[in-house]
Design a protein around this motif. Sequence first.
Motif, short mmCIF file in Angstrom:
data_model
loop_
_atom_site.label_atom_id
_atom_site.label_comp_id
_atom_site.label_asym_id
_atom_site.label_seq_id
_atom_site.Cartn_x
_atom_site.Cartn_y
_atom_site.Cartn_z
N ILE A 165 3.53 3.13 11.34
CA ILE A 165 2.27 3.64 10.80
C ILE A 165 2.14 5.13 11.06
O ILE A 165 1.79 5.91 10.17
CB ILE A 165 1.09 2.86 11.43
CG1 ILE A 165 1.14 1.41 10.96
CG2 ILE A 165 -0.23 3.50 11.04
CD1 ILE A 165 0.15 0.50 11.66
N GLN A 223 1.84 8.00 8.21
CA GLN A 223 0.67 8.89 8.14
C GLN A 223 1.12 10.34 8.16
O GLN A 223 0.62 11.18 7.40
CB GLN A 223 -0.29 8.61 9.31
CG GLN A 223 -0.99 7.26 9.24
CD GLN A 223 -1.71 7.03 7.92
OE1 GLN A 223 -2.14 7.97 7.25
NE2 GLN A 223 -1.84 5.77 7.51
N ALA A 283 1.00 3.61 2.15
CA ALA A 283 1.60 3.82 3.47
C ALA A 283 2.76 2.86 3.71
O ALA A 283 3.81 3.25 4.22
CB ALA A 283 0.54 3.65 4.56
N ASP A 284 2.58 1.60 3.30
CA ASP A 284 3.66 0.63 3.50
C ASP A 284 4.88 0.96 2.64
O ASP A 284 6.02 0.70 3.02
CB ASP A 284 3.18 -0.78 3.18
CG ASP A 284 2.26 -1.32 4.25
OD1 ASP A 284 2.28 -0.75 5.37
OD2 ASP A 284 1.51 -2.27 3.99
N SER A 335 0.85 -1.18 0.00
CA SER A 335 0.00 0.00 0.00
C SER A 335 0.89 1.24 0.00
O SER A 335 2.09 1.16 0.26
CB SER A 335 -0.89 0.00 1.23
OG SER A 335 -0.10 0.25 2.37
N TRP A 344 -3.20 -6.68 -4.88
CA TRP A 344 -2.66 -5.46 -5.49
C TRP A 344 -2.75 -5.47 -7.00
O TRP A 344 -2.61 -4.46 -7.64
CB TRP A 344 -1.23 -5.26 -5.05
CG TRP A 344 -0.32 -6.41 -5.34
CD1 TRP A 344 -0.15 -7.54 -4.57
CD2 TRP A 344 0.54 -6.58 -6.46
NE1 TRP A 344 0.76 -8.37 -5.16
CE2 TRP A 344 1.21 -7.82 -6.31
CE3 TRP A 344 0.83 -5.79 -7.58
CZ2 TRP A 344 2.13 -8.28 -7.23
CZ3 TRP A 344 1.75 -6.27 -8.50
CH2 TRP A 344 2.38 -7.51 -8.31
N TYR A 385 -4.66 8.78 1.60
CA TYR A 385 -4.33 7.91 0.48
C TYR A 385 -3.53 6.68 0.91
O TYR A 385 -3.13 5.87 0.08
CB TYR A 385 -3.52 8.66 -0.58
CG TYR A 385 -4.34 9.61 -1.43
CD1 TYR A 385 -4.62 9.31 -2.76
CD2 TYR A 385 -4.84 10.79 -0.91
CE1 TYR A 385 -5.36 10.16 -3.54
CE2 TYR A 385 -5.59 11.66 -1.68
CZ TYR A 385 -5.85 11.33 -2.99
OH TYR A 385 -6.59 12.18 -3.76
N GLY A 386 -3.28 6.56 2.22
CA GLY A 386 -2.37 5.52 2.70
C GLY A 386 -2.78 4.11 2.36
O GLY A 386 -1.93 3.25 2.13
N ASP A 387 -4.10 3.84 2.30
CA ASP A 387 -4.55 2.47 2.05
C ASP A 387 -4.63 2.13 0.58
O ASP A 387 -4.97 1.01 0.22
CB ASP A 387 -5.94 2.27 2.67
CG ASP A 387 -5.85 2.33 4.18
OD1 ASP A 387 -4.78 2.04 4.71
OD2 ASP A 387 -6.86 2.70 4.82
N ARG A 388 -4.34 3.09 -0.29
CA ARG A 388 -4.47 2.80 -1.72
C ARG A 388 -3.25 2.04 -2.22
O ARG A 388 -2.20 2.02 -1.59
CB ARG A 388 -4.57 4.11 -2.49
CG ARG A 388 -5.80 4.89 -2.11
CD ARG A 388 -6.25 5.69 -3.29
NE ARG A 388 -7.42 6.47 -2.96
CZ ARG A 388 -8.05 7.22 -3.85
NH1 ARG A 388 -7.59 7.28 -5.08
NH2 ARG A 388 -9.12 7.89 -3.51
N TRP A 389 -3.42 1.45 -3.40
CA TRP A 389 -2.28 0.84 -4.09
C TRP A 389 -1.59 1.91 -4.92
O TRP A 389 -2.25 2.84 -5.42
CB TRP A 389 -2.74 -0.29 -5.01
CG TRP A 389 -3.44 -1.39 -4.29
CD1 TRP A 389 -4.75 -1.73 -4.39
CD2 TRP A 389 -2.88 -2.29 -3.33
NE1 TRP A 389 -5.04 -2.78 -3.56
CE2 TRP A 389 -3.91 -3.15 -2.90
CE3 TRP A 389 -1.60 -2.46 -2.79
CZ2 TRP A 389 -3.70 -4.16 -1.97
CZ3 TRP A 389 -1.40 -3.47 -1.85
CH2 TRP A 389 -2.44 -4.30 -1.45
#
Lengths: 261, 278
Positions: A105, A109, A89-90, A87, B270, A120-124
């Motif tokens: 985390i 953030q 964030a990751d 993601s 993903w 937008y952190g959880d998006r790919w």
Amino acid sequence: MLTLSSVSKTYADGTEALRDIRLDIDQGEIVALVGGSGCGKTTLMRLISGLDTASSGSIAVDGETIAAPHPAVGVVFQEPRLLPWLSVADNIAFGLHHLPKAERIATAQDALTRVGLAGYGDRWPRELSGGQQQRVSIARALVPKPKVLLLDEPFSALDAFTRAALHEQLLGLWDAIRPTIVIVTHDVDEAIRLADRVVVMRPKPGRIFEVVSVAAPRPRDPLGLPYEKAKRRVLHALDRSLQNEPTTKPAAASGDAALWW
Amino acid sequence: MSDIILDQDKNNAAPSAPRSSVARRIFHYALAFSVPLALALGWEFAVRAGWSNGRLMPPPSRILDAFADLTASGELKIHILATLARVLAGFALGAVTGAVIGALAGVSDIARRTLDPSLQALRSVPSIAWVPLFLLWLGIFEASKIALIAVGVFFPVYLGVSGAIEGIDRKLVEVGRVFRLTPFQMTTRILLPAILPATIIALRAGLGLGFMFVVAAEFMGASEGLGYLLVDGQQMGRPDRILAAIIAFAALGKICDGILVVLTRPLLRWQDLARSQL
Ligand SMILES: Nc1ncnc2c1ncn2[C@@H]1O[C@H](COP(=O)(O)OP(=O)(O)O)[C@@H](O)[C@H]1O
Ligand SMILES: [Mg+2]
């Protein structure tokens, strides 16, 4: 703070990409590298990042020699190079693996907010635009708090509006932790908007042709006189760096040509 | 501020999306089933109308009867379980060796230059050609059958894994280097995720071949299994049982592939977006 001492690089195939690069960069200084393609800008960035090693000479950050990737040096590539299976964030937290999860985390953030991507952190990564991806890439390089941040043509794939917005954002991020920044660009305006010094390079082999100091205070007014002056000097230097090339070593040039035939 | 915009997006999208996608999916299923359904009903009608006696090509009702008989007598379950056990054993053996040797060939240039030419040569041997040899070496019981299936599974997995490793984006590996990953971290955090999609496709291809090879294996002489049911149906002149076995094969293969897809879907989340955009 970042010291390049007589750095040369000759590739295994004999290409002399860099010859005798000497440069001293201060803590918190922003230096832009400009020059035609093939004059060794990317090569120099790879040497400073430790991804490649110099053939001779040395590179040091605060006295520590760089021979391999170093925690004090962060890198932003020309392409965002986000890991598509993580993601957003990751991706930002990629370099923080040693920290406990909660802290990772929180840091990610916080960084997302700073680059204007809160939420937008959880998006790919695929779900972001090119400019947003490059912002994530900058955040990823900055969260481990490097002393030196290297950016190799980071905005060249973006449109002018996005690029201008990212310049502001980059300066904002820089202002917060004041890392030393070396940025490669082929956009003279970009160089003068951002840099304290503009290093004009010339090719074959890659050398430093001229160093132009930009005296204008920040934020810089592109219509102001100091900006204009600096821009004219850089353009002039670029012009000469290209013009001089055939006249400096005519014998060598014709010798090369003879070899070709 | 962007938070708010995002939330609105979600609220707007959530209620309408499932409804339209369910309708679309039902439509797609209807399309997919229209051809076999039309053929089956047409044939059933043709036989009932007396245009054909349906002896060599029994109508659906007779195939269903055969299914019912086989199920009631417990035969079907025995055959399916026997085939399934062979496929799974052969698949496990072939997939593990294929992945290990594929990884070796992908990582080490020397290993690839040593192994790949021979394996490519072996790959061009038609599967059935192995049968006599395996029978001689391993006997007529389970070992030779599982070996044959494993050979079938091995090659797609070997090719998929070694190709995936060679195709890893050097640029992403450099990201790992910049962050000073240890070799172990590089493997778990970059290399394995990068080869996962291709590996899963290779496993699915391997499983498909496993089902092909199990038929060949069971033709070698088996007393149970769906392949045995095919041979038996031919010898007894029971095309309804042959067709029942073929349908059972199709269903079993599809179900196993579906299970593999469902099990691995969380790993490939993903990628979903990319596929839906194609
Ligand atoms: N890996 C490599 N092997 C051999 N030559 C290379 C390699 N990378 C770059 N070069 C050569 O080195 C010179 C400088 O390249 P580069 O650093 O990419 O220039 P720039 O980034 O300024 O366009 C070029 O002549 C290029 O062809
Ligand atoms: Mg370059």
